[in-house]
Design a protein around this motif. Structure first.
Motif, short mmCIF file in Angstrom:
data_model
loop_
_atom_site.label_atom_id
_atom_site.label_comp_id
_atom_site.label_asym_id
_atom_site.label_seq_id
_atom_site.Cartn_x
_atom_site.Cartn_y
_atom_site.Cartn_z
N TYR A 6 0.85 -1.18 0.00
CA TYR A 6 0.00 0.00 0.00
C TYR A 6 0.89 1.23 0.00
O TYR A 6 1.80 1.34 0.82
N ALA A 7 0.61 2.15 -0.92
CA ALA A 7 1.42 3.36 -1.02
C ALA A 7 0.52 4.58 -1.18
O ALA A 7 -0.43 4.55 -1.96
N ILE A 8 0.84 5.63 -0.44
CA ILE A 8 0.14 6.91 -0.59
C ILE A 8 0.73 7.56 -1.84
O ILE A 8 1.82 8.13 -1.81
N LEU A 9 0.00 7.43 -2.93
CA LEU A 9 0.55 7.87 -4.21
C LEU A 9 -0.56 7.92 -5.25
O LEU A 9 -1.42 7.03 -5.28
N LYS A 10 -0.53 8.93 -6.09
CA LYS A 10 -1.47 8.98 -7.21
C LYS A 10 -1.03 7.95 -8.24
O LYS A 10 0.15 7.91 -8.62
N PRO A 11 -1.95 7.10 -8.71
CA PRO A 11 -1.57 6.10 -9.72
C PRO A 11 -1.14 6.76 -11.03
O PRO A 11 -1.79 7.70 -11.50
N THR A 12 -0.04 6.30 -11.58
CA THR A 12 0.43 6.76 -12.88
C THR A 12 1.02 5.57 -13.62
O THR A 12 1.45 4.60 -13.00
N ALA A 13 1.03 5.63 -14.91
CA ALA A 13 1.65 4.58 -15.72
C ALA A 13 2.98 5.12 -16.24
O ALA A 13 3.01 6.11 -16.96
N ASP A 14 4.06 4.48 -15.85
CA ASP A 14 5.38 4.92 -16.29
C ASP A 14 6.33 3.72 -16.32
O ASP A 14 5.91 2.58 -16.10
N ASN A 15 7.59 3.98 -16.58
CA ASN A 15 8.57 2.90 -16.66
C ASN A 15 8.75 2.16 -15.34
O ASN A 15 9.04 0.97 -15.33
N PHE A 16 8.58 2.87 -14.23
CA PHE A 16 8.68 2.22 -12.92
C PHE A 16 7.61 1.14 -12.79
O PHE A 16 7.87 0.06 -12.28
N ASP A 17 6.40 1.45 -13.26
CA ASP A 17 5.31 0.48 -13.17
C ASP A 17 5.62 -0.78 -13.96
O ASP A 17 5.25 -1.88 -13.54
N GLN A 18 6.28 -0.64 -15.08
CA GLN A 18 6.64 -1.82 -15.88
C GLN A 18 7.60 -2.72 -15.10
O GLN A 18 7.47 -3.95 -15.12
N ILE A 19 8.55 -2.12 -14.42
CA ILE A 19 9.52 -2.90 -13.64
C ILE A 19 8.80 -3.57 -12.46
O ILE A 19 9.02 -4.75 -12.18
N ILE A 20 7.96 -2.82 -11.78
CA ILE A 20 7.20 -3.35 -10.65
C ILE A 20 6.34 -4.54 -11.11
O ILE A 20 6.33 -5.59 -10.47
N LYS A 21 5.66 -4.38 -12.23
CA LYS A 21 4.82 -5.46 -12.76
C LYS A 21 5.64 -6.69 -13.10
O LYS A 21 5.19 -7.82 -12.93
N GLU A 22 6.85 -6.49 -13.58
CA GLU A 22 7.72 -7.62 -13.92
C GLU A 22 8.10 -8.40 -12.66
O GLU A 22 8.07 -9.63 -12.65
N PHE A 23 8.45 -7.70 -11.58
CA PHE A 23 8.78 -8.40 -10.33
C PHE A 23 7.56 -9.10 -9.75
O PHE A 23 7.67 -10.19 -9.20
N ILE A 24 6.40 -8.48 -9.88
CA ILE A 24 5.16 -9.12 -9.41
C ILE A 24 4.90 -10.39 -10.21
O ILE A 24 4.56 -11.43 -9.64
N LYS A 25 5.09 -10.32 -11.51
CA LYS A 25 4.89 -11.49 -12.36
C LYS A 25 5.86 -12.61 -11.97
O LYS A 25 5.47 -13.77 -11.86
N MET A 26 7.13 -12.27 -11.76
CA MET A 26 8.11 -13.29 -11.38
C MET A 26 7.80 -13.87 -10.01
O MET A 26 8.05 -15.05 -9.76
N SER A 27 7.22 -13.07 -9.13
CA SER A 27 6.87 -13.53 -7.77
C SER A 27 5.65 -14.44 -7.77
O SER A 27 5.45 -15.19 -6.81
N SER A 28 4.85 -14.36 -8.81
CA SER A 28 3.55 -15.06 -8.82
C SER A 28 3.68 -16.58 -8.69
O SER A 28 2.72 -17.25 -8.31
#
Length: 151
Positions: A6-28
């Motif tokens: 959980y993060a206090i942050l406005k959602p945005t789509a950027d390069n950081f999100d791509q990296i985060i999604k990749e780690f989430i996918k690998m963790s799945s």
């Protein structure tokens, strides 16, 4: 295992999100990891007023989410290495990580968490902290499952 960030942050789509999604996918393979960005009207208004009001708004937003094993990320938190981090989340059904807003957390909220850790002595943008956190979650899951990534 379920892991929420959980993060206090406005959602945005950027390069950081791509990296985060990749780690989430690998963790799945080992756990369900989800990132929740929260920035409501109460937080927005409080941040225009000041630090105490903002911290109160963060606490009011996060307190209903305190279930399972709760870990707050705070600049004054305990410094841990990867193996200690892995131990924190090992053998838990549900782990919740809380990243504060620009003004950090109220001491009362931190006291309600099971652990308070610091990712670094450095100050990081929230998205950078999310990248570091999701990578460490994946690395920890690899350690727990004897996967060679962590070496």
């Amino acid at each position: 295992m379920k892991i929420n960030i959980y993060a206090i942050l406005k959602p945005t789509a950027d390069n950081f999100d791509q990296i985060i999604k990749e780690f989430i996918k690998m963790s799945s393979k080992y756990a369900k990891v989800e990132v929740h960005y929260i920035f409501n009207k109460n937080i927005a208004k409080a941040q225009t007023i000041g630090e105490k009001e903002s911290q109160l708004a963060y606490s009011q937003t996060y307190e209903p989410l305190l279930k399972g094993y709760n870990i707050a990320l705070d600049v004054l938190g305990k410094r841990v290495d990867t193996y200690a981090f892995s131990s924190l989340i090992d053998n838990k059904n549900e782990v919740n990580f809380f990243i504060g807003g620009a003004y950090g957390f109220q001491r009362e909220f931190l006291n309600k968490c099971d652990s308070v850790i610091s990712l670094s002595d450095l100050t990081m943008a929230h998205k950078v902290a999310n990248v570091v956190l999701t990578e460490q979650i994946f690395r920890s899951l690899c350690i727990q499952n004897n996967h060679p990534y962590h070496k």
